[in-house]
Design an enzyme around this catalytic site. Structure first.
Site, short mmCIF file in Angstrom:
data_model
loop_
_atom_site.label_atom_id
_atom_site.label_comp_id
_atom_site.label_asym_id
_atom_site.label_seq_id
_atom_site.Cartn_x
_atom_site.Cartn_y
_atom_site.Cartn_z
N CYS A 2 0.88 -1.18 0.00
CA CYS A 2 0.00 0.00 0.00
C CYS A 2 0.91 1.23 0.00
O CYS A 2 2.12 1.12 0.19
CB CYS A 2 -0.84 0.06 1.26
SG CYS A 2 -1.82 -1.41 1.53
N ASN A 102 1.06 0.00 6.11
CA ASN A 102 1.42 -0.82 4.97
C ASN A 102 2.10 -2.06 5.52
O ASN A 102 3.03 -1.93 6.33
CB ASN A 102 2.38 -0.03 4.07
CG ASN A 102 3.00 -0.88 2.99
OD1 ASN A 102 2.38 -1.82 2.50
ND2 ASN A 102 4.22 -0.55 2.62
N GLY A 103 1.62 -3.26 5.17
CA GLY A 103 2.21 -4.49 5.70
C GLY A 103 1.12 -5.41 6.21
O GLY A 103 -0.06 -5.18 5.95
N GLU A 491 5.45 -11.75 -26.10
CA GLU A 491 4.76 -10.53 -25.68
C GLU A 491 5.66 -9.31 -25.75
O GLU A 491 5.28 -8.29 -26.32
CB GLU A 491 4.31 -10.64 -24.22
CG GLU A 491 3.14 -11.53 -23.98
CD GLU A 491 2.87 -11.63 -22.49
OE1 GLU A 491 1.83 -11.13 -22.05
OE2 GLU A 491 3.70 -12.21 -21.76
N HIS A 507 8.23 -34.51 -34.01
CA HIS A 507 7.15 -34.97 -34.91
C HIS A 507 6.65 -33.81 -35.77
O HIS A 507 5.45 -33.58 -35.87
CB HIS A 507 6.00 -35.55 -34.09
CG HIS A 507 6.40 -36.74 -33.29
ND1 HIS A 507 6.50 -38.01 -33.82
CD2 HIS A 507 6.79 -36.85 -32.00
CE1 HIS A 507 6.91 -38.86 -32.89
NE2 HIS A 507 7.09 -38.18 -31.77
N LYS A 610 -3.58 -5.26 -19.56
CA LYS A 610 -3.25 -6.04 -18.35
C LYS A 610 -4.40 -6.98 -17.99
O LYS A 610 -4.18 -8.10 -17.57
CB LYS A 610 -2.96 -5.06 -17.21
CG LYS A 610 -2.52 -5.72 -15.92
CD LYS A 610 -1.07 -6.17 -15.99
CE LYS A 610 -0.64 -6.96 -14.77
NZ LYS A 610 0.48 -7.85 -15.08
C1 F6R Z 1 0.88 -12.65 -19.86
C2 F6R Z 1 -0.32 -12.02 -19.41
C3 F6R Z 1 -1.64 -12.56 -19.88
C4 F6R Z 1 -2.47 -12.93 -18.65
C5 F6R Z 1 -3.87 -13.42 -19.04
C6 F6R Z 1 -4.67 -13.86 -17.84
O1 F6R Z 1 2.02 -11.98 -19.40
O2 F6R Z 1 -0.26 -11.09 -18.64
O3 F6R Z 1 -1.46 -13.68 -20.68
O4 F6R Z 1 -1.78 -13.93 -17.95
O5 F6R Z 1 -4.56 -12.39 -19.70
O6 F6R Z 1 -4.82 -12.82 -16.91
P1 F6R Z 1 -5.25 -13.12 -15.42
O7 F6R Z 1 -4.18 -13.90 -14.79
O8 F6R Z 1 -5.45 -11.76 -14.82
O9 F6R Z 1 -6.53 -13.91 -15.49
#
Ligand code: F6R
Length: 615
Positions: A2, A102-103, A491, A507, A610
């Protein structure tokens, strides 16, 4: 993780704006809820929201507030959902103490029971709230503010960075630290500041005191005094450090990118995850032992963590576990989901649309199914659909490519596997202890690896710059590492990768190999090693450029390789089972430097977000 920020001044400042700016600069440490407390002449005005700092400003128009003392907090929930009630600052029964933390206070349950029996009333589910109540209790016994804080901290097990104010002593603020950072800045004779990290102080000063573990500081307007928590009568002399970093560099703790910082955060992320109480893993193990059918589902990196987890758990459970990509879950299991089944869902964000849909559909299709989830975010949607969940303690991950959250997911699955072994007695207890010792040493192995190897990886990545295609190959549990390592390079460095089983690669895929084609072999000395040596020979004899990831004592694969990356771990089966944790940083680092070589920003891979909330 935090962010906390506080200031105390002898001037009437634009305190609302300064406090919110302070936590805004720490938002990378957590952003699920926030709050602030201001001295109002009598006690404290406490304003909090579930949500981001903008919502706090919007709701209370704090930017226009003036004053001379405030503490503020931006939260990444660990105990208690990210609700307004659980957000900081927390107060005591009389609302005379306001505190941000924080902790994690590990023994908070015992302390809370003790305080409730003495008549204290709690408003939140957090571990933090015991702190203002304990301080209140010691003040009630006649101790000074400083002594009450010291006595409180001595009762606490775990980690803390705190800032605390007492309405009856409005000219001082106490801050203290154990395993959670606190920095202090002083504008002499006028204002003193404290924060979890340097970026929050930079608009006010570049001269910062770094608090060490078990140190406490008393901040007054424009001055500060330091003490040891263990000998609070004796002052400590400290020198300020001059900070040259820009705000952005400071948020990355001096690293060039969040991705690199988060790889270096891995030892701590693992150590913090190891502190999750055993019973959380045991709950999972009990459900797995009872289950008829077991599925494990996830997407992307979390899916590869689940591949490694499946191997670990199967080893001790003796039942088949089916890995299914979450987007295919319903297609694969329509009409086939049996009663008394268990689904383990793994998701860093806990919000991935396909993962949520898989568990929601399964619960509707077979209501007695049990959902067990592993996520990094308290209060995420996935936790709401789960019968049991584990929240990994990686802290917020800012880099889009998952790194530190992957190792904590695999660690959690490893801990579940060992609880299964204990319940099923599938191994002698001495053996289980050895596996446990190996798993708990993963943070040290990664720390040593990162200390010794980063520069050499950077050097050989330069020679790979021209290559557009790669194979990442492994056998057994290392198929998970090969696929996850390959995904990272895809990526962040935009190269084409085939992450594959080394045995299966002959294969078909092997027909692509020409002189100099790079093949990365993941080669821990486990039960697959002998055959992997054969696979390396097959690729080498066709001109492949062999890069291998091996343990330090390795000989055979090393002799066949053009380059080796060596992991400092013993070559026993106990360690090999957890190689997906200890081997992956090598591949993450390789991908990071490859991205730089190709002129790409590793924190922001092309076309990716993300959290993926579309189907
Ligand atoms: C790879 C990456 C994505 C996520 C995927 C699932 O570096 O960030 O492949 O792993 O979109 O996301 P979560 O784990 O949030 O369900």
């Amino acid at each position: 993780m935090c962010g906390i920020f506080g200031l105390i001044s002898n001037k009437n400042l634009n305190i609302g704006k300064i406090a919110l700016d302070g936590i805004k600069r720490l938002e990378y440490r957590g952003y699920d809820s926030c709050g602030v407390a201001f001295q109002n002449g009598k006690n404290f005005d406490v304003k909090k929201v579930s949500g981001k700092i903008e919502a706090l400003q919007e709701k209370y128009s704090l930017n226009s507030l003036s004053g001379s003392l405030a503490i503020a907090h931006t939260r990444w929930a660990t105990h208690g959902a990210p609700t307004k009630r659980n957000s900081h600052p927390h107060t005591d029964c009389r609302e005379e103490i306001a505190l941000v933390h924080n902790g994690i206070i590990e023994n908070f349950i015992e302390l809370k029971e003790e305080l409730i029996s003495k008549g204290h009333t709690f408003k939140s589910e957090t571990d933090t709230e015991i702190l203002p109540h304990l301080i209140e209790d010691y003040l009630g016994q006649g101790f000074s503010f400083k002594e009450a804080v010291v006595r409180t901290l001595k009762r606490c097990k775990g980690a803390y960075g705190i800032a605390v104010c007492y309405a009856k002593e409005p000219d001082s603020m106490i801050v203290a630290r154990k395993e959670s950072p606190i920095v202090i800045g002083v504008d002499k004779g006028a204002t003193s500041y404290c924060a979890s990290d340097i970026p929050a102080l930079l608009p006010h000063t570049r001269s910062c005191y770094i608090l060490n573990d078990d140190e406490l500081a008393i901040l007054k307007a424009g001055e500060v005094e330091f003490f040891s928590v263990n000998n609070a009568n004796k002052k400590i002399k400290k020198k300020p450090e001059y900070i040259k970093w820009s705000v952005d560099d400071a948020r990355k703790n001096g690293y060039d990118h969040f991705m690199l910082k988060e790889i270096f955060d891995e030892p701590d992320a693992l150590r913090n995850t190891l502190k999750i109480p055993d019973n959380e893993f045991k709950n999972f193990a009990q459900e797995l032992v009872k289950a008829n059918q077991i599925y494990i589902t996830a997407a992307g990196t979390s899916y590869y963590a689940s591949l490694a987890g499946k191997y670990m758990i199967t080893r001790f459970l003796g039942k088949f576990i089916q890995n299914i990509e979450c987007s295919e879950f319903q297609n694969r299991l329509s009409g086939a989901l049996e009663r008394n089944s268990v689904i383990i869902a793994v998701s860093q964000s806990g919000e991935t649309a396909d993962t949520i849909e898989a568990v929601r559909w399964a619960k509707e299709a077979q209501p007695d199914i049990k959902i067990l989830s592993i996520t990094n975010v308290v209060g995420s949607s996935l936790t709401r659909y789960s019968d049991h969940y584990i929240v990994t303690r990686a802290g917020p991950e800012i880099g889009v490519a998952s790194t530190k959250t992957y190792v904590t997911q695999v660690l959690s699955l490893g801990l579940i596997a060992l609880e299964v072994a204990k319940l099923k007695k599938s191994k002698p207890s001495e053996d289980i202890q050895k596996y446990y010792d190996a798993l708990t040493s993963t943070p040290d192995i990664i720390e040593e690896f990162l200390d010794k190897n980063v520069n050499s990886i950077r050097a050989f990545v330069k020679n790979l710059e021209k290559n557009l295609n790669y194979f990442f190959l492994g056998r057994g549990i290392s198929i998970a590492t090969a696929k996850e390592g390959g995904l990272k390079l895809k990526e962040v460095a935009c190269r084409f990768i085939e992450g594959y089983s080394a045995a299966h690669a002959k294969h078909g895929p092997i027909s692509l190999v020409r002189e100099g084609f790079p093949i990365i072999f993941i080669a821990p000395p486990d039960e697959t090693y002998k055959r992997l040596v054969g696979n390396v020979m097959e690729f080498k004899s066709r001109g492949g450029y062999i890069i291998s990831v091996v343990v330090e004592s390795d000989k055979k694969v090393t002799d066949l390789s053009d380059v080796t990356i060596r992991i400092p771990q013993p070559s026993t089966r106990y360690y090999n089972l957890f190689s997906p944790i200890t081997f992956i940083p090598a591949l993450q680092i390789l991908s990071y430097f490859a991205a730089l070589e190709h002129g790409l920003d590793p924190d922001k891979p092309l076309n990716l977000a993300k959290t993926v909330t579309v189907h």
